[in-house]
Design an enzyme around this catalytic site. Structure first.
Site, PDB file in Angstrom:
ATOM      1  N   ASP A 138      -2.094  10.662 113.767  1.00  0.00           N
ATOM      2  CA  ASP A 138      -2.542   9.597 114.674  1.00  0.00           C
ATOM      3  C   ASP A 138      -1.371   8.956 115.403  1.00  0.00           C
ATOM      4  O   ASP A 138      -1.405   7.768 115.723  1.00  0.00           O
ATOM      5  CB  ASP A 138      -3.324   8.540 113.882  1.00  0.00           C
ATOM      6  CG  ASP A 138      -4.112   7.601 114.791  1.00  0.00           C
ATOM      7  OD1 ASP A 138      -4.504   8.047 115.879  1.00  0.00           O
ATOM      8  OD2 ASP A 138      -4.328   6.439 114.406  1.00  0.00           O
ATOM      9  N   LEU A 173      -7.058  11.806 108.472  1.00  0.00           N
ATOM     10  CA  LEU A 173      -6.786  13.146 108.986  1.00  0.00           C
ATOM     11  C   LEU A 173      -5.326  13.306 109.384  1.00  0.00           C
ATOM     12  O   LEU A 173      -4.707  12.383 109.905  1.00  0.00           O
ATOM     13  CB  LEU A 173      -7.679  13.439 110.201  1.00  0.00           C
ATOM     14  CG  LEU A 173      -9.182  13.478 109.949  1.00  0.00           C
ATOM     15  CD1 LEU A 173      -9.934  13.632 111.277  1.00  0.00           C
ATOM     16  CD2 LEU A 173      -9.558  14.596 108.996  1.00  0.00           C
ATOM     17  N   CYS A 198     -26.085   4.824 110.971  1.00  0.00           N
ATOM     18  CA  CYS A 198     -24.826   4.308 111.505  1.00  0.00           C
ATOM     19  C   CYS A 198     -25.015   3.596 112.836  1.00  0.00           C
ATOM     20  O   CYS A 198     -24.289   2.649 113.154  1.00  0.00           O
ATOM     21  CB  CYS A 198     -23.800   5.437 111.642  1.00  0.00           C
ATOM     22  SG  CYS A 198     -24.271   6.755 112.790  1.00  0.00           S
ATOM     23  N   CYS A 202     -24.884  -1.221 113.454  1.00  0.00           N
ATOM     24  CA  CYS A 202     -23.767  -1.787 114.227  1.00  0.00           C
ATOM     25  C   CYS A 202     -24.077  -3.223 114.666  1.00  0.00           C
ATOM     26  O   CYS A 202     -25.069  -3.457 115.363  1.00  0.00           O
ATOM     27  CB  CYS A 202     -23.465  -0.921 115.447  1.00  0.00           C
ATOM     28  SG  CYS A 202     -22.096  -1.572 116.446  1.00  0.00           S
ATOM     29  N   SER A 220     -13.913  -3.124 115.454  1.00  0.00           N
ATOM     30  CA  SER A 220     -12.581  -2.593 115.161  1.00  0.00           C
ATOM     31  C   SER A 220     -11.668  -2.756 116.369  1.00  0.00           C
ATOM     32  O   SER A 220     -10.501  -3.160 116.242  1.00  0.00           O
ATOM     33  CB  SER A 220     -12.676  -1.111 114.767  1.00  0.00           C
ATOM     34  OG  SER A 220     -13.222  -0.971 113.480  1.00  0.00           O
ATOM     35  N   CYS A 245     -13.951  -2.761 111.019  1.00  0.00           N
ATOM     36  CA  CYS A 245     -15.361  -2.872 110.649  1.00  0.00           C
ATOM     37  C   CYS A 245     -15.783  -1.554 109.998  1.00  0.00           C
ATOM     38  O   CYS A 245     -15.524  -0.479 110.541  1.00  0.00           O
ATOM     39  CB  CYS A 245     -16.215  -3.148 111.887  1.00  0.00           C
ATOM     40  SG  CYS A 245     -17.995  -3.265 111.564  1.00  0.00           S
ATOM     41  N   ASP A 246     -16.422  -1.655 108.840  1.00  0.00           N
ATOM     42  CA  ASP A 246     -16.824  -0.455 108.097  1.00  0.00           C
ATOM     43  C   ASP A 246     -18.327  -0.192 108.134  1.00  0.00           C
ATOM     44  O   ASP A 246     -18.807   0.724 107.468  1.00  0.00           O
ATOM     45  CB  ASP A 246     -16.397  -0.590 106.627  1.00  0.00           C
ATOM     46  CG  ASP A 246     -14.900  -0.470 106.440  1.00  0.00           C
ATOM     47  OD1 ASP A 246     -14.280   0.306 107.170  1.00  0.00           O
ATOM     48  OD2 ASP A 246     -14.364  -1.163 105.555  1.00  0.00           O
ATOM     49  N   CYS A 252     -23.476   5.579 106.145  1.00  0.00           N
ATOM     50  CA  CYS A 252     -23.722   7.026 106.185  1.00  0.00           C
ATOM     51  C   CYS A 252     -24.248   7.539 104.844  1.00  0.00           C
ATOM     52  O   CYS A 252     -23.586   7.375 103.811  1.00  0.00           O
ATOM     53  CB  CYS A 252     -22.430   7.751 106.547  1.00  0.00           C
ATOM     54  SG  CYS A 252     -22.610   9.543 106.625  1.00  0.00           S
TER      55      CYS A 252
END
Length: 383
Positions: A138, A173, A198, A202, A220, A245-246, A252
């Protein structure tokens, strides 16, 4: 350097090294198969959904095609590390006097956690099979999620994040670009089906449609990327979320399989699991830097962080936070002062807020003066 690489030998090597270094998933992608990435990225940028993240547009060509970033790349080894929480992170949203920090930021900066291991992995790959490599976590214009999907690690869900059948929505990742023609894995198929969990959860309706994100509406983005005041329309919806924010990740259904793996997950810092808002409001610049040393939160700086905490305080309904918030009315940062005004407009009775407003007639910052006026309007009061 061998001209051909035995897939079975490569797979044994990748599996052994991934396990040794604590990675939860691995696979190889052929970068030439990123056929839809460019058009989707261009549409996202053309619609302005990247907000103030100009770095997305500045290097769009390189981001859309790995070979524009490094012409010699022929294969990409993708690695994923499970950072799933031990419990349900959404339970914290009901504890209004506490701060909700995104799960990924409750430990050391994941760039630091992964990059060293990724470099070690890459070095052993070169020693075993040859070629040249570059590693990315990233930190460059790399489309990690589409590459991870090509490598078979998971698929991009309707929330646009990667979903794994083994780790759910909780994967860091990393990418190793290689000049070798490594045998590519089969891409993972989309297993979202008709599920909308998901999208529906929100708080700010940041998804215009499935598989599309408007970052400007995402908490986020608002708490991490946005350098200006958070628009009024999103403040109440933020609740006590002060960094990231999760919600879409935690909703999921594939997360139910994440706890069935045997690997050791990344443990969160205990003091970041549910920190009291009052303690965070007391942080000056030096104590902020000290408290968040080694944390990704440190990167946004104390002023933006306190801005976020003040919004959470305003949403808390906790009268005990009035004095810690009031102390920020004289803060040197306009960003902080303005949000302190908003928080007090939510915490104080109208007559007490009006008295404070009378004493603030000399405020020279137009945005802060506008916050005082908005707080005096009936629509600016708590409901």
């Amino acid at each position: 350097m061998p001209r051909t690489i035995d897939p079975a030998r490569l797979n044994r090597f990748l599996a052994a090294e991934a396990a040794r270094l604590g990675f939860s998933a691995h696979g190889v992608a052929d970068p030439s198969r990123l056929t839809k990435t460019d058009s989707r990225l261009r549409e996202f940028l053309a619609l302005g959904r990247h907000g103030s993240m100009e770095w997305l547009a500045d290097r769009a060509d390189e981001r859309a095609n790995p070979r524009n970033l490094w012409p010699e790349v022929r294969s990409v080894v993708m690695l994923g590390m499970n950072y799933g929480p031990q419990g349900d992170p959404l339970e914290l949203l009901g504890r209004k006097d506490r701060a909700a920090i995104s799960v990924y930021a409750r430990n050391r900066d994941y760039h630091d956690l992964i990059k060293g291991r990724l470099k070690e992995f890459a070095g052993r790959l070169v020693a075993r099979f040859g070629g040249d490599v570059k590693v990315f976590v990233d930190t460059a214009p790399v489309m990690e999620k589409p590459l991870a999907e090509l490598a078979g690690l998971g698929w991009q869900g309707k929330h646009t994040n990667l979903v794994s059948r083994d780790c759910g929505s909780w994967l860091f990742l990393g990418a190793i670009f290689s000049t070798l023609e490594l045998p590519a894995d089969m891409p993972e198929k989309d297993h979202c089906g008709s599920c909308r969990a998901c999208l529906d959860i929100c708080p700010t309706n940041a998804f215009p449609a499935a598989y599309q994100l408007d970052a400007r509406r995402c908490i986020s983005y608002l708490t991490i990327e946005a350098k200006e005041q958070v628009p009024h329309e999103f403040r109440r919806a933020m609740g006590n979320r002060i960094y990231g924010c999760d919600d879409c990740l935690a909703a999921c259904p594939w997360n139910k399989f994440a706890g069935q793996t045997n690997e050791a997950k990344l443990a969160a810092r205990h003091d970041l699991e549910a920190p009291p808002l009052a303690e965070l409001l007391a942080l000056d610049d030096a104590s902020f830097r000290s408290f968040f040393s080694g944390s990704p939160i440190k990167r946004i700086g104390r002023d933006r962080f306190i801005r976020n905490v003040l919004i959470a305080a305003g949403n808390s309904g906790q009268h005990a936070l009035v004095e810690p918030v009031r102390a920020h009315l004289s803060d040197p940062s306009p960003l902080v002062r303005g949000m302190a005004v908003w928080a007090l407009s939510r915490l104080l009775p109208h007559h007490e807020f009006a008295t404070l407003a009378e004493a603030a007639v000399n405020e020279t910052e137009p945005e802060i003066a506008a916050e005082w006026r908005a707080g005096l309007e009936p629509t600016g009061r708590p409901q």
